[in-house]
Design a protein around this motif. Structure first.
Motif, PDB file in Angstrom:
ATOM      1  N   CYS A  53      -3.097  10.263  -1.032  1.00 14.12           N
ATOM      2  CA  CYS A  53      -2.499   9.036  -0.487  1.00 14.12           C
ATOM      3  C   CYS A  53      -0.991   9.269  -0.360  1.00 14.12           C
ATOM      4  O   CYS A  53      -0.370   9.871  -1.239  1.00 14.12           O
ATOM      5  CB  CYS A  53      -2.752   7.846  -1.406  1.00 14.12           C
ATOM      6  SG  CYS A  53      -4.458   7.308  -1.406  1.00 14.12           S
ATOM      7  N   TYR A  82       0.782  -1.225   0.000  1.00 14.07           N
ATOM      8  CA  TYR A  82       0.000   0.000   0.000  1.00 14.07           C
ATOM      9  C   TYR A  82       0.822   1.288   0.000  1.00 14.07           C
ATOM     10  O   TYR A  82       0.255   2.366  -0.144  1.00 14.07           O
ATOM     11  CB  TYR A  82      -0.963   0.005   1.196  1.00 14.07           C
ATOM     12  CG  TYR A  82      -1.993  -1.088   1.069  1.00 14.07           C
ATOM     13  CD1 TYR A  82      -3.113  -0.916   0.263  1.00 14.07           C
ATOM     14  CD2 TYR A  82      -1.818  -2.302   1.710  1.00 14.07           C
ATOM     15  CE1 TYR A  82      -4.049  -1.918   0.125  1.00 14.07           C
ATOM     16  CE2 TYR A  82      -2.749  -3.318   1.578  1.00 14.07           C
ATOM     17  CZ  TYR A  82      -3.861  -3.118   0.787  1.00 14.07           C
ATOM     18  OH  TYR A  82      -4.783  -4.123   0.639  1.00 14.07           O
ATOM     19  N   ALA A  88       2.496  13.283  -0.762  1.00  8.92           N
ATOM     20  CA  ALA A  88       1.207  12.693  -1.116  1.00  8.92           C
ATOM     21  C   ALA A  88       0.922  12.888  -2.596  1.00  8.92           C
ATOM     22  O   ALA A  88       1.388  13.848  -3.222  1.00  8.92           O
ATOM     23  CB  ALA A  88       0.091  13.325  -0.287  1.00  8.92           C
TER      24      ALA A  88
END
Length: 193
Positions: free
Chosen positions: A112, A46, A107
């Motif tokens: 994210c 992730y 980010a």
């Protein structure tokens, strides 16, 4: 369970120890072990370091969502409050008036995290944290596979003006961007004369 309770609620280790009938030191060990396990298990899936193709996708998304060309990330620091470690003096004491470590993060356009650095002394500002971090050193030595700006899409001409004109121009462009973004979400309210 105590690790997740701490993360979700911010409850103190002493209180968690009381709830789960274990000592404060045991709670510290459980939280640290669980946090390391979560990072080691999920980070490769992730939050892997982007490759060249992924950097291009990030730049494409920034251009499509924010109309910012050749951007591969937004970077900022966050002070994470902590109890002053003994014997450290003012190393962790920040300009906000409390002890902290710094989370420096980059980010993408979807908000994210792509790269992070955690643990610098709270007294440091973002710039030295970045240059001294592994992420910063990799970036500055060009080891992150970030494509050249010419490979990231449209190039914009530089402003042929003075700083006195460029600064208010950039300010107005930024505020107009937010204004237009806001128009898409809320109806215009007419001002009464």
């Amino acid at each position: 369970m105590s690790s997740l309770t701490h993360v979700v609620t911010g409850e103190s280790f002493a209180s968690l120890g009381y709830q789960f009938r274990v000592g404060k030191t045991t709670v510290h060990r459980i939280v640290k072990t669980t946090s390391n396990a979560i990072w080691e298990t999920l980070q490769p899936h992730y939050m892997p370091v982007p490759n060249e193709h992924q950097w291009k996708e990030i730049a494409k998304n920034y251009f499509e969502k924010c109309n910012i060309p050749c951007c591969v990330g937004a970077i900022d620091g966050k002070h994470c409050r902590l109890k002053c470690p003994s014997g450290t003096g003012f190393l962790f004491y920040n300009y906000k008036g409390y002890h902290s470590i710094v989370l420096l993060a980059i980010a993408d356009a979807n908000c994210c995290f792509t790269l992070i650095d955690v643990g610098s002394y709270g007294r440091n500002s973002d710039s030295p944290v970045f240059t001294e971090s592994n992420m910063g050193k990799q970036f500055l030595s060009r080891n992150l596979d970030i494509p050249q700006s010419s490979e990231l899409g449209e190039q914009q001409a530089s402003m042929e003006t003075s700083v006195k004109v460029a600064e208010p121009l950039v300010n107005s462009i930024c505020v107009l961007n937010n204004f237009i973004h806001n128009l898409k979400q809320t109806p215009i309210v007419q001002a009464q004369a």
